[in-house]
Write a protein that holds these residues in place. Sequence first.
Motif, PDB file in Angstrom:
ATOM      1  N   LYS A   1       0.867  -1.185   0.000  1.00  0.00           N
ATOM      2  CA  LYS A   1       0.000   0.000   0.000  1.00  0.00           C
ATOM      3  C   LYS A   1       0.903   1.233   0.000  1.00  0.00           C
ATOM      4  N   LEU A   2       0.694   2.093  -0.979  1.00  0.00           N
ATOM      5  CA  LEU A   2       1.436   3.352  -1.058  1.00  0.00           C
ATOM      6  C   LEU A   2       0.510   4.485  -0.632  1.00  0.00           C
ATOM      7  N   ILE A   3       0.951   5.245   0.357  1.00  0.00           N
ATOM      8  CA  ILE A   3       0.136   6.319   0.938  1.00  0.00           C
ATOM      9  C   ILE A   3       0.813   7.662   0.661  1.00  0.00           C
ATOM     10  N   LEU A   4       0.053   8.598   0.155  1.00  0.00           N
ATOM     11  CA  LEU A   4       0.567   9.947  -0.110  1.00  0.00           C
ATOM     12  C   LEU A   4      -0.268  10.950   0.682  1.00  0.00           C
ATOM     13  N   THR A   5       0.423  11.723   1.526  1.00  0.00           N
ATOM     14  CA  THR A   5      -0.245  12.725   2.361  1.00  0.00           C
ATOM     15  C   THR A   5       0.323  14.102   2.056  1.00  0.00           C
ATOM     16  N   SER A   6      -0.533  15.081   1.903  1.00  0.00           N
ATOM     17  CA  SER A   6      -0.085  16.463   1.695  1.00  0.00           C
ATOM     18  C   SER A   6      -0.707  17.364   2.752  1.00  0.00           C
ATOM     19  N   LYS A   7       0.032  18.393   3.090  1.00  0.00           N
ATOM     20  CA  LYS A   7      -0.463  19.407   4.023  1.00  0.00           C
ATOM     21  C   LYS A   7      -0.454  20.741   3.288  1.00  0.00           C
ATOM     22  N   PHE A   8      -1.572  21.467   3.363  1.00  0.00           N
ATOM     23  CA  PHE A   8      -1.648  22.736   2.651  1.00  0.00           C
ATOM     24  C   PHE A   8      -2.398  23.778   3.467  1.00  0.00           C
ATOM     25  N   ARG A   9      -2.117  25.046   3.140  1.00  0.00           N
ATOM     26  CA  ARG A   9      -2.698  26.180   3.868  1.00  0.00           C
ATOM     27  C   ARG A   9      -3.717  26.906   3.006  1.00  0.00           C
ATOM     28  N   LEU A  10      -4.811  27.302   3.640  1.00  0.00           N
ATOM     29  CA  LEU A  10      -5.786  28.187   3.014  1.00  0.00           C
ATOM     30  C   LEU A  10      -5.923  29.436   3.877  1.00  0.00           C
ATOM     31  N   SER A  11      -5.991  30.585   3.239  1.00  0.00           N
ATOM     32  CA  SER A  11      -6.183  31.848   3.958  1.00  0.00           C
ATOM     33  C   SER A  11      -7.249  32.653   3.230  1.00  0.00           C
ATOM     34  N   THR A  12      -8.501  32.294   3.454  1.00  0.00           N
ATOM     35  CA  THR A  12      -9.624  32.987   2.826  1.00  0.00           C
ATOM     36  C   THR A  12     -10.684  33.263   3.897  1.00  0.00           C
ATOM     37  N   PRO A  13     -11.618  34.164   3.623  1.00  0.00           N
ATOM     38  CA  PRO A  13     -12.704  34.396   4.580  1.00  0.00           C
ATOM     39  C   PRO A  13     -13.737  33.268   4.571  1.00  0.00           C
ATOM     40  N   PHE A  14     -13.598  32.343   3.625  1.00  0.00           N
ATOM     41  CA  PHE A  14     -14.583  31.264   3.506  1.00  0.00           C
ATOM     42  C   PHE A  14     -13.868  29.914   3.358  1.00  0.00           C
ATOM     43  N   ASN A  15     -12.980  29.623   4.317  1.00  0.00           N
ATOM     44  CA  ASN A  15     -12.251  28.354   4.300  1.00  0.00           C
ATOM     45  C   ASN A  15     -13.187  27.151   4.352  1.00  0.00           C
ATOM     46  N   PHE A  16     -14.365  27.340   4.931  1.00  0.00           N
ATOM     47  CA  PHE A  16     -15.347  26.252   5.003  1.00  0.00           C
ATOM     48  C   PHE A  16     -15.766  25.803   3.606  1.00  0.00           C
ATOM     49  N   TYR A  17     -15.736  26.728   2.646  1.00  0.00           N
ATOM     50  CA  TYR A  17     -16.105  26.404   1.263  1.00  0.00           C
ATOM     51  C   TYR A  17     -14.879  26.091   0.418  1.00  0.00           C
ATOM     52  N   SER A  18     -13.876  26.951   0.467  1.00  0.00           N
ATOM     53  CA  SER A  18     -12.675  26.724  -0.338  1.00  0.00           C
ATOM     54  C   SER A  18     -11.937  25.469   0.112  1.00  0.00           C
ATOM     55  N   GLY A  19     -12.091  25.094   1.396  1.00  0.00           N
ATOM     56  CA  GLY A  19     -11.462  23.879   1.886  1.00  0.00           C
ATOM     57  C   GLY A  19     -12.021  22.627   1.226  1.00  0.00           C
ATOM     58  N   LEU A  20     -13.323  22.610   0.981  1.00  0.00           N
ATOM     59  CA  LEU A  20     -13.935  21.466   0.311  1.00  0.00           C
ATOM     60  C   LEU A  20     -13.362  21.294  -1.091  1.00  0.00           C
ATOM     61  N   TRP A  21     -13.265  22.393  -1.822  1.00  0.00           N
ATOM     62  CA  TRP A  21     -12.714  22.338  -3.173  1.00  0.00           C
ATOM     63  C   TRP A  21     -11.240  21.940  -3.150  1.00  0.00           C
ATOM     64  N   SER A  22     -10.481  22.535  -2.232  1.00  0.00           N
ATOM     65  CA  SER A  22      -9.038  22.276  -2.183  1.00  0.00           C
ATOM     66  C   SER A  22      -8.744  20.818  -1.870  1.00  0.00           C
ATOM     67  N   LYS A  23      -9.471  20.255  -0.919  1.00  0.00           N
ATOM     68  CA  LYS A  23      -9.268  18.846  -0.580  1.00  0.00           C
ATOM     69  C   LYS A  23      -9.656  17.944  -1.754  1.00  0.00           C
ATOM     70  N   PHE A  24     -10.723  18.307  -2.438  1.00  0.00           N
ATOM     71  CA  PHE A  24     -11.167  17.534  -3.596  1.00  0.00           C
ATOM     72  C   PHE A  24     -10.113  17.557  -4.705  1.00  0.00           C
TER      73      PHE A  24
END
Length: 321
Positions: free
Chosen positions: A278-301
């Motif tokens: 099993k090969l696992i790839l994990t990334s960590k990323f930053r969001l800085s917007t007034p609507f991280n609740f929405y942009s976070g869904l898109w970014s993770k997708f």
Amino acid sequence: MNTSKYLKGLAYGISYGLAARAIFALETSESALLPTYGLMTLSFMFLVPLAIGLLTAYHLDSITSASKILIITMPIFSILGLILITVLTGSEGLICAIMAIPIFAVMSLIGGFIGVNAFKRRKNDKTLVSLALLLPFLIAPIENLLGLQEKIFTETTSITIQSDEQEIWQQITRVNRISEDENNLTLFQFMGFPRPIEAELDTVAVGGIRKAIFARGLFFTETVTEVIPHKVLAFTIQADPNSIPPTALDQHVLVGGKYFDVMEGKYEIENIGKDQVKLILTSKFRLSTPFNFYSGLWSKFIMNDIQVNILKIIKERSEKI
């Protein structure tokens, strides 16, 4: 429904949207006559489409029970017209346009619903429309006082590969040039993200420099932070926004920019059976917007889509050996 009023409503909605976008895009400083602080604000993303919905509804015919639902949905056509014009004129990239469509559509529908019901009771209520049109510009300076909200996200993706740990280790430490035939056509590429080309690593050790190269001149400098041979390869990721070609990414999703940055990556190899890993790839990323609740869904997708593509390429290469 009166066709002339229908077209008039669409025209007014699109015109207001274009004017609002121009103001939000240009007048972003505190010294501006009408400071709005840019497109990545709640005021633009949520209140402008709300106003478009109200404005479109204001110019439509009187409501009948048969046409009420249809009339409420008319603001969506104004939104689609607005987005299509901005994309075709190059004012907005396809990435941001696709991400904006859902929230723009929902908020314009809410505006249309409010307008249809309000104007049914108070025909031609210009006060309500005027307030809605001004609201984004009145709220923007107040919103700016709150500042951007920073949030760190992680996305983990895995794949099962019929191969051994040594072969997969070779595939992740140095990714040879990816041909067009190997590359999978994915959503993130359709949206305009450059496709991966190759990854070069000068030395497989902590402190080693890995250069991840993408199409259209985009590249990331990765510094190795953890090495467990045939088990773990972790690295920090650094992108210089000033070195990224303007054609590579939309300014609002610029890696290393004001709103978005990819910080870390990590490969983990887990033996789960004979010649099965099993090969696992994990990334960590930053969001800085007034609507991280929405942009976070898109970014993770999108990050998941990018990672799945990379893992599939590694799987196909490893299983060919």
